[in-house]
Motif scaffolding. Sequence first.
Motif, PDB file in Angstrom:
ATOM      1  N   SER A  69       0.768  -1.378   0.142  1.00 24.97           N
ATOM      2  CA  SER A  69      -0.034  -0.007   0.072  1.00 24.97           C
ATOM      3  C   SER A  69       1.244   1.075   0.163  1.00 24.97           C
ATOM      4  CB  SER A  69      -0.731  -0.207   0.929  1.00 24.97           C
ATOM      5  OG  SER A  69      -1.613  -1.177   1.456  1.00 24.97           O
ATOM      6  N   PRO A  70       0.352   2.092  -0.580  1.00 25.42           N
ATOM      7  CA  PRO A  70       1.104   3.229  -0.720  1.00 25.42           C
ATOM      8  C   PRO A  70       1.121   4.697   1.103  1.00 25.42           C
ATOM      9  CG  PRO A  70      -0.708   3.590  -2.264  1.00 25.42           C
ATOM     10  CD  PRO A  70      -0.568   2.314  -1.673  1.00 25.42           C
ATOM     11  N   ALA A  71       1.931   5.083   0.967  1.00 21.09           N
ATOM     12  CA  ALA A  71       1.807   6.079   2.624  1.00 21.09           C
ATOM     13  C   ALA A  71       0.649   6.833   2.397  1.00 21.09           C
ATOM     14  CB  ALA A  71       3.459   6.845   2.618  1.00 21.09           C
ATOM     15  N   GLU A  72       0.378   7.009   3.449  1.00 23.77           N
ATOM     16  CA  GLU A  72      -1.099   8.167   3.520  1.00 23.77           C
ATOM     17  C   GLU A  72      -0.476   8.737   2.849  1.00 23.77           C
ATOM     18  OE1 GLU A  72      -3.721   6.917   5.233  1.00 23.77           O
ATOM     19  OE2 GLU A  72      -2.722   4.874   5.495  1.00 23.77           O
ATOM     20  N   PRO A  73      -2.104   9.987   2.528  1.00 24.37           N
ATOM     21  CA  PRO A  73      -2.335  11.001   2.195  1.00 24.37           C
ATOM     22  C   PRO A  73      -1.236  12.067   2.800  1.00 24.37           C
ATOM     23  CG  PRO A  73      -4.279  10.174   1.584  1.00 24.37           C
ATOM     24  CD  PRO A  73      -3.081   8.931   2.284  1.00 24.37           C
ATOM     25  N   THR A  74      -0.904  13.127   2.533  1.00 23.22           N
ATOM     26  CA  THR A  74       0.301  14.188   2.615  1.00 23.22           C
ATOM     27  C   THR A  74      -0.636  15.128   3.728  1.00 23.22           C
ATOM     28  OG1 THR A  74       2.388  13.670   2.002  1.00 23.22           O
ATOM     29  CG2 THR A  74       2.396  15.091   3.265  1.00 23.22           C
ATOM     30  N   ALA A  75      -0.881  15.624   4.869  1.00 19.68           N
ATOM     31  CA  ALA A  75      -1.673  16.669   5.160  1.00 19.68           C
ATOM     32  C   ALA A  75      -0.403  18.334   5.635  1.00 19.68           C
ATOM     33  CB  ALA A  75      -2.270  16.397   6.437  1.00 19.68           C
ATOM     34  N   SER A  76      -1.166  19.070   4.708  1.00 15.07           N
ATOM     35  CA  SER A  76      -0.331  20.207   5.476  1.00 15.07           C
ATOM     36  C   SER A  76      -0.980  21.672   5.298  1.00 15.07           C
ATOM     37  CB  SER A  76      -0.030  20.527   4.017  1.00 15.07           C
ATOM     38  OG  SER A  76      -0.710  21.024   2.930  1.00 15.07           O
ATOM     39  N   GLY A  77      -0.805  22.313   5.936  1.00 15.11           N
ATOM     40  CA  GLY A  77      -1.511  23.815   5.934  1.00 15.11           C
ATOM     41  C   GLY A  77      -3.245  23.460   6.639  1.00 15.11           C
ATOM     42  N   ASN A  78      -3.128  24.161   7.875  1.00 10.45           N
ATOM     43  CA  ASN A  78      -4.423  24.362   8.593  1.00 10.45           C
ATOM     44  C   ASN A  78      -4.696  26.062   8.585  1.00 10.45           C
ATOM     45  OD1 ASN A  78      -4.180  21.760   9.618  1.00 10.45           O
ATOM     46  ND2 ASN A  78      -5.168  22.612  11.272  1.00 10.45           N
ATOM     47  N   PHE A  79      -6.319  25.801   7.654  1.00 12.01           N
ATOM     48  CA  PHE A  79      -6.508  27.119   6.921  1.00 12.01           C
ATOM     49  C   PHE A  79      -8.026  27.255   8.123  1.00 12.01           C
ATOM     50  CE2 PHE A  79      -4.214  25.790   3.777  1.00 12.01           C
ATOM     51  CZ  PHE A  79      -3.540  26.491   3.153  1.00 12.01           C
ATOM     52  N   CYS A  80      -8.089  28.144   8.252  1.00 14.50           N
ATOM     53  CA  CYS A  80      -9.484  29.127   9.122  1.00 14.50           C
ATOM     54  C   CYS A  80     -10.248  30.098   7.745  1.00 14.50           C
ATOM     55  CB  CYS A  80      -9.330  29.523  10.114  1.00 14.50           C
ATOM     56  SG  CYS A  80     -11.011  29.896  11.245  1.00 14.50           S
ATOM     57  N   PHE A  81     -11.691  29.047   7.187  1.00 15.84           N
ATOM     58  CA  PHE A  81     -12.479  30.076   6.938  1.00 15.84           C
ATOM     59  C   PHE A  81     -13.488  30.975   7.222  1.00 15.84           C
ATOM     60  CE2 PHE A  81     -16.153  29.139   4.130  1.00 15.84           C
ATOM     61  CZ  PHE A  81     -15.859  29.838   2.771  1.00 15.84           C
ATOM     62  N   LYS A  82     -13.617  31.731   7.106  1.00 18.14           N
ATOM     63  CA  LYS A  82     -15.130  32.218   8.137  1.00 18.14           C
ATOM     64  C   LYS A  82     -15.619  32.856   6.790  1.00 18.14           C
ATOM     65  CE  LYS A  82     -16.487  35.003  11.024  1.00 18.14           C
ATOM     66  NZ  LYS A  82     -15.909  36.077  12.678  1.00 18.14           N
ATOM     67  N   ASN A  83     -16.736  32.086   6.610  1.00 17.28           N
ATOM     68  CA  ASN A  83     -18.445  33.119   5.469  1.00 17.28           C
ATOM     69  C   ASN A  83     -19.288  33.311   6.220  1.00 17.28           C
ATOM     70  OD1 ASN A  83     -19.714  33.411   2.786  1.00 17.28           O
ATOM     71  ND2 ASN A  83     -20.652  31.421   2.960  1.00 17.28           N
ATOM     72  N   VAL A  84     -19.890  34.620   5.806  1.00 18.06           N
ATOM     73  CA  VAL A  84     -20.396  35.527   6.465  1.00 18.06           C
ATOM     74  C   VAL A  84     -22.120  35.994   5.585  1.00 18.06           C
ATOM     75  CG1 VAL A  84     -21.080  36.994   8.428  1.00 18.06           C
ATOM     76  CG2 VAL A  84     -19.397  36.022   8.829  1.00 18.06           C
ATOM     77  N   LEU A  85     -22.401  36.033   6.063  1.00 18.06           N
ATOM     78  CA  LEU A  85     -23.681  36.103   5.435  1.00 18.06           C
ATOM     79  C   LEU A  85     -24.697  37.266   5.841  1.00 18.06           C
ATOM     80  CD1 LEU A  85     -25.693  37.680   2.415  1.00 18.06           C
ATOM     81  CD2 LEU A  85     -26.759  34.894   2.568  1.00 18.06           C
ATOM     82  N   ASP A  86     -24.846  38.609   5.369  1.00 20.93           N
ATOM     83  CA  ASP A  86     -25.984  39.401   6.582  1.00 20.93           C
ATOM     84  C   ASP A  86     -26.706  40.656   5.873  1.00 20.93           C
ATOM     85  OD1 ASP A  86     -27.785  40.283   8.494  1.00 20.93           O
ATOM     86  OD2 ASP A  86     -26.026  41.097   9.824  1.00 20.93           O
ATOM     87  N   ALA A  87     -28.222  39.336   5.206  1.00 22.70           N
ATOM     88  CA  ALA A  87     -28.897  40.834   4.184  1.00 22.70           C
ATOM     89  C   ALA A  87     -29.932  41.382   5.014  1.00 22.70           C
ATOM     90  CB  ALA A  87     -28.848  39.888   2.905  1.00 22.70           C
ATOM     91  N   ARG A  88     -30.604  42.326   4.486  1.00 19.53           N
ATOM     92  CA  ARG A  88     -31.681  42.843   4.485  1.00 19.53           C
ATOM     93  C   ARG A  88     -31.904  43.479   3.423  1.00 19.53           C
ATOM     94  NH1 ARG A  88     -33.490  44.077  10.022  1.00 19.53           N
ATOM     95  NH2 ARG A  88     -35.483  46.029  10.252  1.00 19.53           N
ATOM     96  N   VAL A  89     -33.745  43.603   4.333  1.00 17.96           N
ATOM     97  CA  VAL A  89     -34.278  43.555   3.046  1.00 17.96           C
ATOM     98  C   VAL A  89     -35.436  44.193   3.470  1.00 17.96           C
ATOM     99  CG1 VAL A  89     -35.229  43.954   1.246  1.00 17.96           C
ATOM    100  CG2 VAL A  89     -33.495  42.512   1.150  1.00 17.96           C
ATOM    101  N   GLU A  90     -36.038  45.644   3.069  1.00 19.67           N
ATOM    102  CA  GLU A  90     -37.121  46.635   3.410  1.00 19.67           C
ATOM    103  C   GLU A  90     -38.418  47.031   2.551  1.00 19.67           C
ATOM    104  OE1 GLU A  90     -36.099  50.163   5.361  1.00 19.67           O
ATOM    105  OE2 GLU A  90     -34.977  48.843   6.651  1.00 19.67           O
ATOM    106  N   GLY A  91     -39.709  46.139   2.545  1.00 17.21           N
ATOM    107  CA  GLY A  91     -40.558  46.716   2.096  1.00 17.21           C
ATOM    108  C   GLY A  91     -40.745  46.024   1.702  1.00 17.21           C
ATOM    109  N   LYS A  92     -41.419  45.804   0.635  1.00 15.78           N
ATOM    110  CA  LYS A  92     -42.722  44.451   0.293  1.00 15.78           C
ATOM    111  C   LYS A  92     -41.524  43.158  -0.213  1.00 15.78           C
ATOM    112  CE  LYS A  92     -46.518  43.533  -2.552  1.00 15.78           C
ATOM    113  NZ  LYS A  92     -47.790  43.594  -3.573  1.00 15.78           N
ATOM    114  N   VAL A  93     -42.018  42.299   0.614  1.00 16.01           N
ATOM    115  CA  VAL A  93     -41.747  41.167   0.493  1.00 16.01           C
ATOM    116  C   VAL A  93     -41.987  40.147  -0.337  1.00 16.01           C
ATOM    117  CG1 VAL A  93     -39.562  39.612   0.998  1.00 16.01           C
ATOM    118  CG2 VAL A  93     -39.564  41.969   1.811  1.00 16.01           C
ATOM    119  N   ASP A  94     -41.841  38.845  -1.701  1.00 16.15           N
ATOM    120  CA  ASP A  94     -42.979  37.692  -1.204  1.00 16.15           C
ATOM    121  C   ASP A  94     -42.127  36.764  -1.330  1.00 16.15           C
ATOM    122  OD1 ASP A  94     -44.650  39.797  -2.859  1.00 16.15           O
ATOM    123  OD2 ASP A  94     -43.673  39.381  -4.759  1.00 16.15           O
ATOM    124  N   MET A  95     -42.792  35.845  -0.475  1.00  9.56           N
ATOM    125  CA  MET A  95     -42.705  34.669   0.407  1.00  9.56           C
ATOM    126  C   MET A  95     -43.399  33.667  -0.228  1.00  9.56           C
ATOM    127  SD  MET A  95     -41.810  35.793   4.048  1.00  9.56           S
ATOM    128  CE  MET A  95     -41.737  33.954   4.318  1.00  9.56           C
TER     129      MET A  95
END
Length: 447
Positions: A69-95
């Motif tokens: 069996s081949p060697a285990e895949p090599t792990a590298s580099g930890n990254f911190c990913f942040k995804n923020v969405l904050d949307a606000r709508v005023e007026g007439k909204v159709d749901m």
Amino acid sequence: MTMFENVTRALARQLNPGGDLIPLDSLIDFKRFYPLCLVLRKRKRTLFWGARYVHTDYTLLDVLEPGSSPAEPTASGNFCFKNVLDARVEGKVDMPKTVKVTGTAGLSQNSTLEVQTLSVAPKALESLQKERKLAEEHPFLKEMRDQGENLYMVMEVVETVQEVTLERAGKAEGCFSLPFFAPLGLQGSVNHKETVTIPKGCVLAFRVRQLMVNGKDEWDIPHICDDNMQTFPPGGRVPDGGLFVCPTYCSIGEAHEDFQALKEEVQRETQEVKKLNRVGQNSLLSSLSKLLGKKKELQDLELLLEGALDKGHEVTLEAFPKDVLLSKDTKEAVLYFLGALTELSEAQQKLLVKSVEKKILPVQLKLVESTMEQNFRQDREGVFPLQPDLLSSLGEEELTLTEALIGLSGLEVQRSGPQYTWDPDTLPHLCALYAGLSFLHLLTKAS
């Protein structure tokens, strides 16, 4: 778009903008996209919205003769990913299918992921290639060879380091008007919340390289490849020359100079669909209308068409008269447009069905086309004016539907002005939307 899909696409754009990192779109499939897994690439690939891959349930080790069996895949580099969405709508909204709100509505999504990369080490791959031959009689390989399929191996993945729970919340408050009680004006608020837990070690994005079979049992994973290269080349030998870096997920700006290239590509495919008679085009539209909004069933249709192309079989779709058959070129063209439609979220697909019913596809197509003509090579965000006549023909409901359809591709249209906010990251999604609109518009002309 599902929360998982939204996060993986944003992650791929941030870690490798315009590169060959492919976001995973299905949480349930993550175990089938680990390093050494074999995958298939969809037919009718286009550089405009990238390639897509499907799992095979086999790894490279499964199709090799027994050995070390081949060697285990090599792990590298930890990254911190942040995804923020904050949307606000005023007026007439159709749901849709629920209520209409006069007041305010908001949507928030907050996700923080700690991720790392896992990759197959070049030396491990070289050792494996020397020590273990291809099992030429393996049933899976024989099937792929007979069907002329190209196989790709997952070389690198981005995976989660810890389990994480994503949360998306929405709130609307104000005066609610219910469909069956229109005269009633009810004050209050509606809250919506959804969560999804992503396990530790879950693949979020991946890179692939093509598997090449050279002779009966020799194999290779070359660093460079050509779109014309075949995993199982005629005669059993890999051709020499004509190689370049394989663009598995090209950036749009590097692949094409302007919007005209996309337009011509779409027109070439529509010409093939036009070869279907009026009955055939109507039947195709009827079949698709029942599938749009059901992503899994739409992808199953892709697989059906691919199998038919491989084996030379005819394809009969639901509601398709038996005497209306798809030629090889027409199948390939339909497959091209199915690829575009499946790039869209299920919500967008449902909005397209509504657009067909309300006969506003021409306006939506013109709006997307005009926007892309002006900004195809624009690599910076910005606010741009919109031609007033592009929206003037739409009623309130049609305008809201159009804003939602385009907005889900990342293009924010504002009625005031009117104007829109351009984000270059949205270009692949808009390319897919443009092709989908073009395809459905063509079919509606026959009805």
